[in-house]
Enzyme design. Structure first.
Site, short mmCIF file in Angstrom:
data_model
loop_
_atom_site.label_atom_id
_atom_site.label_comp_id
_atom_site.label_asym_id
_atom_site.label_seq_id
_atom_site.Cartn_x
_atom_site.Cartn_y
_atom_site.Cartn_z
N HIS A 132 0.90 -1.37 -0.04
CA HIS A 132 0.18 -0.01 0.11
C HIS A 132 0.82 1.25 0.15
O HIS A 132 0.39 2.11 -0.14
CB HIS A 132 -1.24 -0.03 1.02
CG HIS A 132 -0.39 0.20 2.54
ND1 HIS A 132 -0.07 -0.78 3.67
CD2 HIS A 132 -0.33 1.22 3.31
CE1 HIS A 132 0.55 -0.47 4.77
NE2 HIS A 132 0.91 1.43 4.24
N ASP B 85 -0.61 -7.76 1.96
CA ASP B 85 -0.03 -5.89 1.60
C ASP B 85 1.38 -6.36 1.92
O ASP B 85 1.97 -5.76 2.89
CB ASP B 85 -1.11 -5.59 2.93
CG ASP B 85 0.26 -3.89 2.95
OD1 ASP B 85 0.12 -3.65 2.33
OD2 ASP B 85 0.02 -3.13 3.49
N SER C 144 4.42 1.68 7.89
CA SER C 144 4.02 0.82 7.16
C SER C 144 5.17 0.05 6.20
O SER C 144 6.32 1.29 6.30
CB SER C 144 2.91 1.55 6.27
OG SER C 144 1.85 1.90 7.22
N GLY C 145 5.52 -0.88 5.80
CA GLY C 145 6.24 -1.46 5.36
C GLY C 145 7.94 -2.28 6.32
O GLY C 145 8.40 -2.88 5.82
#
Length: 253
Positions: free
Chosen positions: A64, A109, A203-204
């Site tokens: 994402h 994701d 995120s990530g």
């Protein structure tokens, strides 16, 4: 424009989105040498995400974090993203490989980023081990997540922060996220009784358990209340291997 100057422009841009580590502390400089800072640019704004080096020419992150109109630059070997540290390696992304079955509910994701050139492995830049396909990170395990950005309400930082958080039973996330939580490909992380968690912009980044990346920061409630949902890396080990195997390590015959 030189890469470091571009980075400075990004850091000063008022529209840049910040990440959060809540309830944590500043990491010992370069104690997470696998961490990657992702500078994501579109024609109208900039965004940041985390990631981690899994091969000299590949970084693993969340799907994402990217859309087709975006370009990504990876910064390795950083502690303070504002400083011109000699340890930094700034490498553009050659190609992004989001999981082909990723969707807007954050299922699958996960994304691989192929770098324009391979990173030079040093004391400050190293690979993070991936779990085996049968590996299980179980509830009660205490793991570490790290990232750059806000460390409290309207309190920003440019230095890498870390926090230790506990893996929860799936029912904690099933009750909170209903049909958008899938225990076969996701993990429930963060004790709801503790104000310790990752948040927007982290995120990530990897969830590291006993020196192995078991999860990837994915999503959660907007206010940053734990638990939050992480991608379960072991469920995607075959896809990771096949994708990277398609590309020989750059610099090799």
């Amino acid at each position: 424009m030189k890469p470091l100057l571009l980075l400075l422009v990004f850091l000063l841009c008022p529209r840049a989105e910040a990440g959060k580590i809540i309830g944590g502390r500043e990491a010992v400089p370069h104690s997470h040498p696998y961490m990657a800072f992702l500078w994501i640019k579109t024609p109208t704004k900039t965004k940041r995400c985390g990631g981690f080096l899994v091969r000299e020419d590949f970084v693993l992150t969340a799907a994402h974090c990217w859309k087709r109109s975006r370009s990504i630059t990876v910064i390795l070997g950083a502690h303070d993203i504002k400083d011109n540290e000699r340890t930094k390696q700034i490498i553009p992304v050659k190609k992004a490989f989001p999981h082909p079955d990723y969707n807007s509910n954050y299922f699958n994701d996960i994304m691989l980023l192929q770098l324009e050139k391979k990173a030079k492995l040093t004391a400050e830049v190293s690979l993070l081990k991936l779990p085996s396909r049968k590996s299980q990170a179980t509830p009660g395990m205490v793991c570490t997540v790290a990232g750059w950005g806000l460390i409290g309400q309207n309190i920003s930082t440019t230095k890498l922060h870390e926090v230790q958080i506990e893996i929860q039973k799936d029912k904690e996330c099933v009750s909170r996220f209903k049909k958008v939580y899938n225990s076969t490909i996701q993990m429930c992380v963060g004790n709801p009784k503790e104000n310790k968690t990752s948040f927007k912009g982290d995120s990530g980044g990897p969830l590291v358990c006993e020196n192995v990346a078991q999860g990837i920061v994915s999503f959660g409630e907007k206010k940053g209340i734990p638990p939050r949902v992480y991608t379960r890396i072991s469920s995607f080990r075959l896809w990771i291997e096949k994708t990277m195997k398609s590309f020989k390590l750059q610099g090799q015959d």
